[in-house]
Design a protein around this motif. Structure first.
Motif, mmCIF file in Angstrom:
data_model
loop_
_atom_site.group_PDB
_atom_site.id
_atom_site.type_symbol
_atom_site.label_atom_id
_atom_site.label_comp_id
_atom_site.label_asym_id
_atom_site.label_seq_id
_atom_site.Cartn_x
_atom_site.Cartn_y
_atom_site.Cartn_z
ATOM 1 N N CYS A 25 0.877 -1.167 0.000
ATOM 2 C CA CYS A 25 0.000 0.000 0.000
ATOM 3 C C CYS A 25 0.915 1.217 0.000
ATOM 4 O O CYS A 25 2.054 1.160 0.472
ATOM 5 N N TYR A 26 0.440 2.322 -0.574
ATOM 6 C CA TYR A 26 1.288 3.474 -0.820
ATOM 7 C C TYR A 26 0.912 4.672 0.049
ATOM 8 O O TYR A 26 -0.236 4.823 0.464
ATOM 9 N N CYS A 27 1.908 5.507 0.301
ATOM 10 C CA CYS A 27 1.744 6.700 1.133
ATOM 11 C C CYS A 27 2.125 7.960 0.366
ATOM 12 O O CYS A 27 2.391 9.006 0.962
ATOM 13 N N ASP A 28 2.200 7.868 -0.958
ATOM 14 C CA ASP A 28 2.451 9.061 -1.763
ATOM 15 C C ASP A 28 1.114 9.678 -2.155
ATOM 16 O O ASP A 28 0.082 9.013 -2.171
ATOM 17 N N SER A 29 1.114 10.970 -2.447
ATOM 18 C CA SER A 29 -0.155 11.645 -2.723
ATOM 19 C C SER A 29 -0.833 11.125 -3.993
ATOM 20 O O SER A 29 -2.026 11.312 -4.177
ATOM 21 N N TYR A 30 -0.098 10.429 -4.855
ATOM 22 C CA TYR A 30 -0.676 9.878 -6.082
ATOM 23 C C TYR A 30 -1.559 8.667 -5.798
ATOM 24 O O TYR A 30 -2.381 8.289 -6.629
ATOM 25 N N CYS A 31 -1.424 8.081 -4.616
ATOM 26 C CA CYS A 31 -2.187 6.862 -4.319
ATOM 27 C C CYS A 31 -3.694 7.099 -4.354
ATOM 28 O O CYS A 31 -4.461 6.166 -4.565
ATOM 29 N N GLN A 32 -4.126 8.333 -4.182
ATOM 30 C CA GLN A 32 -5.565 8.592 -4.247
ATOM 31 C C GLN A 32 -6.090 8.414 -5.664
ATOM 32 O O GLN A 32 -7.231 8.021 -5.858
ATOM 33 N N ARG A 33 -5.253 8.687 -6.648
ATOM 34 C CA ARG A 33 -5.674 8.475 -8.038
ATOM 35 C C ARG A 33 -5.684 6.998 -8.405
ATOM 36 O O ARG A 33 -6.523 6.555 -9.174
ATOM 37 N N THR A 34 -4.723 6.264 -7.878
ATOM 38 C CA THR A 34 -4.626 4.853 -8.228
ATOM 39 C C THR A 34 -5.403 3.951 -7.277
ATOM 40 O O THR A 34 -5.560 2.759 -7.548
ATOM 41 N N GLY A 35 -5.849 4.481 -6.158
ATOM 42 C CA GLY A 35 -6.678 3.719 -5.232
ATOM 43 C C GLY A 35 -5.931 2.680 -4.416
ATOM 44 O O GLY A 35 -6.537 1.726 -3.931
ATOM 45 N N ASP A 36 -4.630 2.849 -4.243
ATOM 46 C CA ASP A 36 -3.868 1.857 -3.485
ATOM 47 C C ASP A 36 -3.200 2.469 -2.242
ATOM 48 O O ASP A 36 -2.109 2.079 -1.854
ATOM 49 N N CYS A 37 -3.885 3.411 -1.599
ATOM 50 C CA CYS A 37 -3.373 4.053 -0.387
ATOM 51 C C CYS A 37 -3.443 3.099 0.810
ATOM 52 O O CYS A 37 -4.313 2.241 0.884
ATOM 53 N N CYS A 38 -2.544 3.304 1.750
ATOM 54 C CA CYS A 38 -2.633 2.584 3.020
ATOM 55 C C CYS A 38 -3.882 3.065 3.755
ATOM 56 O O CYS A 38 -4.363 4.176 3.532
ATOM 57 N N ARG A 39 -4.378 2.236 4.664
ATOM 58 C CA ARG A 39 -5.655 2.534 5.328
ATOM 59 C C ARG A 39 -5.643 3.858 6.084
ATOM 60 O O ARG A 39 -6.672 4.498 6.230
ATOM 61 N N ASP A 40 -4.485 4.306 6.569
ATOM 62 C CA ASP A 40 -4.441 5.545 7.357
ATOM 63 C C ASP A 40 -3.905 6.735 6.564
ATOM 64 O O ASP A 40 -3.537 7.755 7.132
ATOM 65 N N TYR A 41 -3.853 6.607 5.229
ATOM 66 C CA TYR A 41 -3.270 7.687 4.415
ATOM 67 C C TYR A 41 -3.951 9.034 4.657
ATOM 68 O O TYR A 41 -3.296 10.025 4.939
ATOM 69 N N LEU A 42 -5.265 9.076 4.548
ATOM 70 C CA LEU A 42 -5.968 10.358 4.697
ATOM 71 C C LEU A 42 -5.753 10.969 6.072
ATOM 72 O O LEU A 42 -5.456 12.149 6.207
ATOM 73 N N ALA A 43 -5.869 10.186 7.097
ATOM 74 C CA ALA A 43 -5.723 10.711 8.457
ATOM 75 C C ALA A 43 -4.290 11.135 8.745
ATOM 76 O O ALA A 43 -4.050 12.137 9.408
ATOM 77 N N THR A 44 -3.335 10.397 8.233
ATOM 78 C CA THR A 44 -1.935 10.659 8.556
ATOM 79 C C THR A 44 -1.298 11.689 7.631
ATOM 80 O O THR A 44 -0.623 12.601 8.092
ATOM 81 N N CYS A 45 -1.499 11.552 6.334
ATOM 82 C CA CYS A 45 -0.786 12.385 5.369
ATOM 83 C C CYS A 45 -1.544 13.633 4.950
ATOM 84 O O CYS A 45 -0.976 14.715 4.909
ATOM 85 N N ARG A 46 -2.787 13.491 4.608
ATOM 86 C CA ARG A 46 -3.520 14.651 4.099
ATOM 87 C C ARG A 46 -3.743 15.700 5.175
ATOM 88 O O ARG A 46 -3.756 16.884 4.895
ATOM 89 N N ARG A 47 -3.904 15.286 6.400
ATOM 90 C CA ARG A 47 -4.124 16.249 7.478
ATOM 91 C C ARG A 47 -2.878 17.101 7.688
ATOM 92 O O ARG A 47 -2.950 18.267 8.021
ATOM 93 N N ALA A 48 -1.703 16.518 7.487
ATOM 94 C CA ALA A 48 -0.452 17.225 7.716
ATOM 95 C C ALA A 48 0.046 17.939 6.460
ATOM 96 O O ALA A 48 1.123 18.505 6.443
ATOM 97 N N GLU A 49 -0.748 17.919 5.400
ATOM 98 C CA GLU A 49 -0.336 18.483 4.124
ATOM 99 C C GLU A 49 -0.080 19.987 4.227
ATOM 100 O O GLU A 49 -0.878 20.729 4.788
ATOM 101 N N VAL A 50 1.053 20.426 3.689
ATOM 102 C CA VAL A 50 1.396 21.848 3.653
ATOM 103 C C VAL A 50 1.840 22.168 2.233
ATOM 104 O O VAL A 50 2.788 21.569 1.722
ATOM 105 N N GLY A 51 1.146 23.095 1.602
ATOM 106 C CA GLY A 51 1.487 23.483 0.244
ATOM 107 C C GLY A 51 2.644 24.469 0.219
ATOM 108 O O GLY A 51 2.921 25.164 1.201
ATOM 109 N N CYS A 52 3.323 24.526 -0.892
ATOM 110 C CA CYS A 52 4.452 25.434 -1.062
ATOM 111 C C CYS A 52 3.970 26.883 -1.072
ATOM 112 O O CYS A 52 2.910 27.197 -1.605
ATOM 113 N N ALA A 53 4.764 27.754 -0.488
ATOM 114 C CA ALA A 53 4.506 29.198 -0.550
ATOM 115 C C ALA A 53 5.792 29.867 -1.022
ATOM 116 O O ALA A 53 6.889 29.473 -0.625
ATOM 117 N N VAL A 54 5.641 30.865 -1.878
ATOM 118 C CA VAL A 54 6.805 31.578 -2.412
ATOM 119 C C VAL A 54 6.661 33.073 -2.159
ATOM 120 O O VAL A 54 5.558 33.584 -1.999
#
Length: 109
Positions: A25-54
Protein backbone atom coordinates in the motif's frame (compact mmCIF):
# COMPACT_ATOMS: atom_id res chain seq x y z
CA UNK A 1 0.05 -0.99 6.38
CA UNK A 2 0.55 2.36 8.05
CA UNK A 3 1.79 5.66 6.61
CA UNK A 4 3.00 6.94 9.95
CA UNK A 5 6.22 8.97 9.31
CA UNK A 6 6.14 7.99 5.66
CA UNK A 7 4.15 10.57 3.66
CA UNK A 8 5.59 11.45 0.25
CA UNK A 9 4.59 14.15 -2.24
CA UNK A 10 3.68 13.40 -5.84
CA UNK A 11 4.09 9.98 -7.41
CA UNK A 12 6.76 8.02 -5.57
CA UNK A 13 6.86 4.27 -6.11
CA UNK A 14 9.41 3.91 -3.29
CA UNK A 15 6.90 5.26 -0.74
CA UNK A 16 5.09 2.08 0.28
CA UNK A 17 4.67 -0.27 3.21
CA UNK A 18 3.52 -3.89 3.43
CA UNK A 19 -0.26 -4.07 3.46
CA UNK A 20 -2.83 -6.81 3.79
CA UNK A 21 -2.12 -10.15 2.12
CA UNK A 22 1.47 -9.20 1.25
CA UNK A 23 0.25 -6.46 -1.08
CA UNK A 24 1.92 -3.07 -1.04
CA UNK A 25 0.00 0.00 0.00
CA UNK A 26 1.29 3.47 -0.82
CA UNK A 27 1.74 6.70 1.13
CA UNK A 28 2.45 9.06 -1.76
CA UNK A 29 -0.15 11.64 -2.72
CA UNK A 30 -0.68 9.88 -6.08
CA UNK A 31 -2.19 6.86 -4.32
CA UNK A 32 -5.57 8.59 -4.25
CA UNK A 33 -5.67 8.47 -8.04
CA UNK A 34 -4.63 4.85 -8.23
CA UNK A 35 -6.68 3.72 -5.23
CA UNK A 36 -3.87 1.86 -3.48
CA UNK A 37 -3.37 4.05 -0.39
CA UNK A 38 -2.63 2.58 3.02
CA UNK A 39 -5.66 2.53 5.33
CA UNK A 40 -4.44 5.55 7.36
CA UNK A 41 -3.27 7.69 4.42
CA UNK A 42 -5.97 10.36 4.70
CA UNK A 43 -5.72 10.71 8.46
CA UNK A 44 -1.93 10.66 8.56
CA UNK A 45 -0.79 12.38 5.37
CA UNK A 46 -3.52 14.65 4.10
CA UNK A 47 -4.12 16.25 7.48
CA UNK A 48 -0.45 17.22 7.72
CA UNK A 49 -0.34 18.48 4.12
CA UNK A 50 1.40 21.85 3.65
CA UNK A 51 1.49 23.48 0.24
CA UNK A 52 4.45 25.43 -1.06
CA UNK A 53 4.51 29.20 -0.55
CA UNK A 54 6.80 31.58 -2.41
CA UNK A 55 7.81 35.19 -1.96
CA UNK A 56 7.41 38.01 -4.47
CA UNK A 57 9.35 38.18 -7.72
CA UNK A 58 12.64 40.03 -7.53
CA UNK A 59 13.53 42.71 -10.08
CA UNK A 60 14.42 41.86 -13.66
CA UNK A 61 18.15 41.72 -14.35
CA UNK A 62 19.75 43.91 -16.96
CA UNK A 63 19.90 42.68 -20.53
CA UNK A 64 22.62 40.07 -21.01
CA UNK A 65 23.65 41.73 -24.28
CA UNK A 66 24.76 45.36 -24.55
CA UNK A 67 23.94 45.38 -28.25
CA UNK A 68 21.43 43.08 -29.90
CA UNK A 69 19.35 40.17 -28.69
CA UNK A 70 19.82 39.01 -25.11
CA UNK A 71 17.78 37.96 -22.12
CA UNK A 72 16.67 39.18 -18.69
CA UNK A 73 15.98 37.01 -15.66
CA UNK A 74 14.28 37.27 -12.30
CA UNK A 75 13.69 34.89 -9.41
CA UNK A 76 11.80 34.37 -6.18
CA UNK A 77 12.41 32.30 -3.08
CA UNK A 78 10.49 29.49 -1.37
CA UNK A 79 9.14 30.75 1.96
CA UNK A 80 7.39 27.50 2.97
CA UNK A 81 8.51 24.22 1.36
CA UNK A 82 5.81 21.64 0.53
CA UNK A 83 5.36 18.81 3.00
CA UNK A 84 3.35 15.61 3.12
CA UNK A 85 1.92 15.81 -0.38
CA UNK A 86 1.10 19.53 -0.34
CA UNK A 87 1.01 21.53 -3.55
CA UNK A 88 4.45 21.67 -5.22
CA UNK A 89 6.30 24.93 -5.69
CA UNK A 90 5.63 26.98 -8.83
CA UNK A 91 8.47 28.18 -11.06
CA UNK A 92 11.12 30.07 -9.13
CA UNK A 93 12.89 31.59 -12.16
CA UNK A 94 11.67 33.43 -15.22
CA UNK A 95 13.54 34.54 -18.32
CA UNK A 96 12.46 36.82 -21.16
CA UNK A 97 14.06 38.27 -24.22
CA UNK A 98 15.43 41.79 -24.51
CA UNK A 99 17.30 43.96 -26.98
CA UNK A 100 20.45 45.63 -25.74
CA UNK A 101 20.56 49.26 -26.86
CA UNK A 102 23.69 50.69 -25.28
CA UNK A 103 24.65 54.14 -26.68
CA UNK A 104 27.77 52.66 -28.31
CA UNK A 105 25.70 50.20 -30.37
CA UNK A 106 25.82 50.94 -34.08
CA UNK A 107 28.97 53.03 -33.98
CA UNK A 108 31.62 51.91 -36.43
CA UNK A 109 35.05 50.93 -35.20
Amino acid sequence: GSCRQRCCPGRNNACWTPGARRARCYCDSYCQRTGDCCRDYLATCRRAEVGCAVGPWGPWSGCSSRCGVGSRARSRQVTVPPRHGGDPCPDLKQRRGCLGQHPTCGTAK
